[in-house]
Design a protein around this motif. Structure first.
Motif, PDB file in Angstrom:
ATOM      1  N   GLY A 184      17.399 -44.244  58.225  1.00  0.00           N
ATOM      2  CA  GLY A 184      16.474 -45.126  58.913  1.00  0.00           C
ATOM      3  C   GLY A 184      15.015 -44.813  58.649  1.00  0.00           C
ATOM      4  N   PRO A 185      14.126 -45.598  59.242  1.00  0.00           N
ATOM      5  CA  PRO A 185      12.687 -45.455  58.976  1.00  0.00           C
ATOM      6  C   PRO A 185      12.075 -44.177  59.531  1.00  0.00           C
ATOM      7  CG  PRO A 185      13.088 -47.109  60.683  1.00  0.00           C
ATOM      8  CD  PRO A 185      14.419 -46.755  60.117  1.00  0.00           C
ATOM      9  N   LEU A 186      12.613 -43.636  60.623  1.00  0.00           N
ATOM     10  CA  LEU A 186      12.014 -42.446  61.235  1.00  0.00           C
ATOM     11  C   LEU A 186      12.068 -41.255  60.280  1.00  0.00           C
ATOM     12  CD1 LEU A 186      10.709 -42.212  64.012  1.00  0.00           C
ATOM     13  CD2 LEU A 186      12.830 -41.223  64.878  1.00  0.00           C
ATOM     14  N   TRP A 187      13.146 -41.145  59.549  1.00  0.00           N
ATOM     15  CA  TRP A 187      13.297 -40.077  58.549  1.00  0.00           C
ATOM     16  C   TRP A 187      12.232 -40.217  57.464  1.00  0.00           C
ATOM     17  CZ3 TRP A 187      15.891 -35.679  58.560  1.00  0.00           C
ATOM     18  CH2 TRP A 187      16.230 -35.044  57.363  1.00  0.00           C
ATOM     19  N   ARG A 188      12.072 -41.438  56.990  1.00  0.00           N
ATOM     20  CA  ARG A 188      11.064 -41.685  55.946  1.00  0.00           C
ATOM     21  C   ARG A 188       9.648 -41.481  56.484  1.00  0.00           C
ATOM     22  NH1 ARG A 188      14.833 -45.879  55.092  1.00  0.00           N
ATOM     23  NH2 ARG A 188      13.509 -47.391  56.188  1.00  0.00           N
ATOM     24  N   ASP A 189       9.430 -41.821  57.751  1.00  0.00           N
ATOM     25  CA  ASP A 189       8.097 -41.650  58.346  1.00  0.00           C
ATOM     26  C   ASP A 189       7.717 -40.166  58.414  1.00  0.00           C
ATOM     27  OD1 ASP A 189       7.921 -44.362  58.637  1.00  0.00           O
ATOM     28  OD2 ASP A 189       8.387 -44.369  60.784  1.00  0.00           O
ATOM     29  N   MET A 190       8.680 -39.307  58.778  1.00  0.00           N
ATOM     30  CA  MET A 190       8.377 -37.879  58.832  1.00  0.00           C
ATOM     31  C   MET A 190       8.018 -37.355  57.440  1.00  0.00           C
ATOM     32  SD  MET A 190      10.902 -36.106  61.694  1.00  0.00           S
ATOM     33  CE  MET A 190      12.457 -36.830  61.166  1.00  0.00           C
ATOM     34  N   ALA A 191       8.784 -37.775  56.441  1.00  0.00           N
ATOM     35  CA  ALA A 191       8.496 -37.344  55.072  1.00  0.00           C
ATOM     36  C   ALA A 191       7.144 -37.867  54.604  1.00  0.00           C
ATOM     37  CB  ALA A 191       9.610 -37.818  54.140  1.00  0.00           C
ATOM     38  N   GLY A 232       4.172 -35.885  55.627  1.00  0.00           N
ATOM     39  CA  GLY A 232       4.011 -34.573  55.010  1.00  0.00           C
ATOM     40  C   GLY A 232       5.032 -33.543  55.427  1.00  0.00           C
ATOM     41  N   ALA A 233       5.973 -33.920  56.310  1.00  0.00           N
ATOM     42  CA  ALA A 233       7.030 -32.988  56.699  1.00  0.00           C
ATOM     43  C   ALA A 233       8.061 -32.887  55.576  1.00  0.00           C
ATOM     44  CB  ALA A 233       7.699 -33.442  57.985  1.00  0.00           C
ATOM     45  N   GLU A 234       8.610 -31.703  55.388  1.00  0.00           N
ATOM     46  CA  GLU A 234       9.729 -31.534  54.468  1.00  0.00           C
ATOM     47  C   GLU A 234      11.014 -31.821  55.239  1.00  0.00           C
ATOM     48  OE1 GLU A 234       9.643 -28.157  51.622  1.00  0.00           O
ATOM     49  OE2 GLU A 234       7.988 -27.449  52.903  1.00  0.00           O
ATOM     50  N   VAL A 235      11.809 -32.733  54.728  1.00  0.00           N
ATOM     51  CA  VAL A 235      13.042 -33.118  55.413  1.00  0.00           C
ATOM     52  C   VAL A 235      14.225 -32.887  54.479  1.00  0.00           C
ATOM     53  CG1 VAL A 235      11.911 -34.775  56.938  1.00  0.00           C
ATOM     54  CG2 VAL A 235      12.750 -35.545  54.724  1.00  0.00           C
ATOM     55  N   ARG A 236      15.290 -32.306  55.031  1.00  0.00           N
ATOM     56  CA  ARG A 236      16.472 -32.011  54.227  1.00  0.00           C
ATOM     57  C   ARG A 236      17.731 -32.255  55.060  1.00  0.00           C
ATOM     58  NH1 ARG A 236      15.265 -30.269  49.496  1.00  0.00           N
ATOM     59  NH2 ARG A 236      17.501 -30.110  49.031  1.00  0.00           N
ATOM     60  N   ARG A 237      18.821 -32.485  54.328  1.00  0.00           N
ATOM     61  CA  ARG A 237      20.125 -32.676  54.959  1.00  0.00           C
ATOM     62  C   ARG A 237      21.004 -31.460  54.674  1.00  0.00           C
ATOM     63  NH1 ARG A 237      22.296 -37.703  52.140  1.00  0.00           N
ATOM     64  NH2 ARG A 237      20.947 -36.972  50.457  1.00  0.00           N
ATOM     65  N   ALA A 238      21.679 -30.985  55.701  1.00  0.00           N
ATOM     66  CA  ALA A 238      22.595 -29.852  55.556  1.00  0.00           C
ATOM     67  C   ALA A 238      23.988 -30.350  55.225  1.00  0.00           C
ATOM     68  CB  ALA A 238      22.626 -29.038  56.847  1.00  0.00           C
ATOM     69  N   LEU A 239      24.652 -29.664  54.300  1.00  0.00           N
ATOM     70  CA  LEU A 239      26.032 -29.970  53.918  1.00  0.00           C
ATOM     71  C   LEU A 239      26.181 -31.443  53.531  1.00  0.00           C
ATOM     72  CD1 LEU A 239      27.872 -27.930  56.695  1.00  0.00           C
ATOM     73  CD2 LEU A 239      27.305 -27.191  54.386  1.00  0.00           C
ATOM     74  N   VAL A 240      25.397 -31.839  52.537  1.00  0.00           N
ATOM     75  CA  VAL A 240      25.378 -33.234  52.079  1.00  0.00           C
ATOM     76  C   VAL A 240      26.775 -33.656  51.631  1.00  0.00           C
ATOM     77  CG1 VAL A 240      24.436 -34.821  50.368  1.00  0.00           C
ATOM     78  CG2 VAL A 240      22.959 -33.099  51.412  1.00  0.00           C
ATOM     79  N   ILE A 241      27.185 -34.834  52.067  1.00  0.00           N
ATOM     80  CA  ILE A 241      28.532 -35.321  51.750  1.00  0.00           C
ATOM     81  C   ILE A 241      28.577 -36.007  50.392  1.00  0.00           C
ATOM     82  CG2 ILE A 241      30.339 -36.942  52.452  1.00  0.00           C
ATOM     83  CD1 ILE A 241      29.482 -36.422  55.355  1.00  0.00           C
TER      84      ILE A 241
END
Length: 473
Positions: free
Chosen positions: A179-186, A189-198
């Motif tokens: 969703g957009p909130l994830w993209r907004d954080m990135a 300038g925030a670094e965003v990552r997913r754990a245990l990517v499927i």
């Protein structure tokens, strides 16, 4: 003839794998063997997909290397000034240290959050006051009111130059990352990552189980503040499962040397899931340590010692001398834990368990109730919380010991998920948490032996049948 040979080969190979797999309880091996012998092809496929505790060989190597390669918290300059801890409960902290290597450490303080919304408000306030870094890890992060509050605070912090690192489980937070909130954080300038990517589920299933997840909830701010408890980054109304709401959680805000242990754990997850090297944060000098209680982070998961979390629970249960009070939403114990709780009540310890009356997992609810009769006859007091889904994972013991964190008392938390907990020795904090536990009883129905004894044959068959499935997972 060929079909019979293939049939025998499938059964033989599957049975050999089941019998040779290390760290399996006998009841688990028996359950899998029955399934394979009864339904050979379906059973063998099920075992291939969910019968092994495997996140993938490359992931195991990466996650273990990250955890073991980081500087230990006690290596930081100034750690020598941390107060020594009392030895009254030394054996319990020794169990914790044997699991994840973190030392029991004094000089800590904590505050129990009033409720879920107050916890999010406190976290947002701390993020808004951050001057150096904000580290957040959640199993579930929703783009609801509370989830948006935290995400917007992360964006504000990132825009003013604070290093913000956000890690979420790829399955639990799948809606957020799309969703957009994830993209907004990135974008902020925030670094965003997913754990245990499927990724591709079919391909992933060939290299490791999809359902082994990072269930941790960690916030670390400026190497000075950390949060630990059961709460995900979401509203108590928890819209994906609103019919069970409100979700009732417990979260604590800690300061002191124990923060460095949660920082180490976050860093290992961050770097183990492809994030950049942040080990320098662990090398920074310690701030002056104030007087405070003893605490210790306990981290468990598929790349840690097998069955470490039930060992911690059972050690606490056997150590209880006067009182033991536990809240957990999911109770599917192994035989040793069930026996430990019965033994606790049998030796005269005031033993109380609180579960949700309505559980979001019908199979867990039924399996949990299959254990009620033995617990009640041993003298354990069982209550079912009726004012929502009691999601708090708390343990208080003898008015001195507290365990709080993300781990449930079920096989998923025992063997499959990455969990984080904090063990505390402090009478005041334990009294505060025990008082919170007692408030739940005002909205509970006490379960009596007579009620369980009156359950019909259909209900008992249902509960016991689903309890048999537990060892398969």
């Amino acid at each position: 003839m060929v079909f019979m040979a293939v049939h025998i080969l499938v059964v033989a190979v599957a049975a050999a794998h089941i019998l040779l797999r290390p760290h399996r309880q006998p009841e688990s091996r028996a359950a899998w063997l029955v399934l394979v012998l009864t339904l050979p092809y379906l059973g063998a496929l099920a075992y291939l997909l969910v019968g092994q505790t495997n996140v993938g060989r490359k992931r195991v190597e990466r996650l273990r290397a990250a955890f073991l390669g980081l500087p230990r918290p006690q290596d930081a300059p100034g750690w020598h000034a941390v107060p020594r801890t009392p030895d009254r409960h030394e054996a319990l902290f020794a169990v914790g240290r044997s699991i994840s290597g973190y030392l029991p450490v004094g000089g800590n303080s904590a505050r129990l959050m009033e409720d879920s919304n107050a916890a999010i408000d406190a976290m947002v306030k701390d993020i808004d006051a951050a001057g150096d870094h904000v580290h957040l890890l959640f199993y579930i992060w929703l783009a609801d009111r509370n989830g948006t509050k935290v995400a917007e605070a992360v964006q504000r912090a990132a825009r003013r130059g604070v290093a913000c690192r956000v890690l979420v489980d790829d399955l639990g937070s799948r809606d957020l990352v799309r969703g957009p909130l994830w993209r907004d954080m990135a974008a902020a300038g925030a670094e965003v990552r997913r754990a245990l990517v499927i990724g591709n589920p079919l391909l992933r299933a060939l290299t490791g189980r999809i359902d082994l997840r990072n269930h941790r909830k960690i916030a670390v701010i400026d190497n000075r503040i950390t949060y630990c408890g059961s709460q995900n980054c979401a509203d108590p109304e928890f819209l994906p499962k609103r019919k069970f709401a409100p979700w009732v959680d417990v979260l604590m805000r800690f300061e002191g040397p124990v923060v460095r242990q949660n920082q180490h754990l976050f860093a290992s997850d961050w770097m183990g899931n492809g994030g950049g090297d942040i080990s320098d944060l662990l090398r920074r000098p310690m701030e002056a340590v104030k007087p405070g209680f003893t605490a210790q982070v306990i981290a468990t998961g598929p790349t840690f010692r097998n069955s470490a979390m039930p060992e911690m629970f059972e050690s606490l249960i056997y150590a209880a001398k006067r009182s033991l009070f536990i809240t957990t939403p999911y109770y599917v114990p192994d035989a040793a834990m069930q026996a430990a709780l019965c033994a606790c009540a049998n030796r005269g310890v005031d033993t109380t368990l609180v579960f949700p009356a309505r559980n979001d997992d019908f199979a867990v609810a039924a399996a949990s109730r299959s254990y009620y009769s033995d617990l009640l006859h041993a003298g354990v007091k069982i209550f079912e919380y009726e004012a929502g889904l009691l999601h708090a994972k708390t343990l208080t013991m003898d008015g001195e010991i507290t365990l709080i964190g993300s781990a449930n008392m079920d096989r998923r938390s025992f063997d499959l998920n990455y969990e984080n907990n904090i063990l505390v020795e402090d009478a005041d904090l334990t009294a505060t948490l025990r008082a919170r536990q007692e408030t739940y009883l005002t909205q509970c129905l006490r379960i009596l032996p007579e009620e369980v004894g009156s359950w019909g044959i259909g209900r008992r068959l249902w509960n016991n049948a689903l309890a048999i499935v537990g060892p398969l997972l």
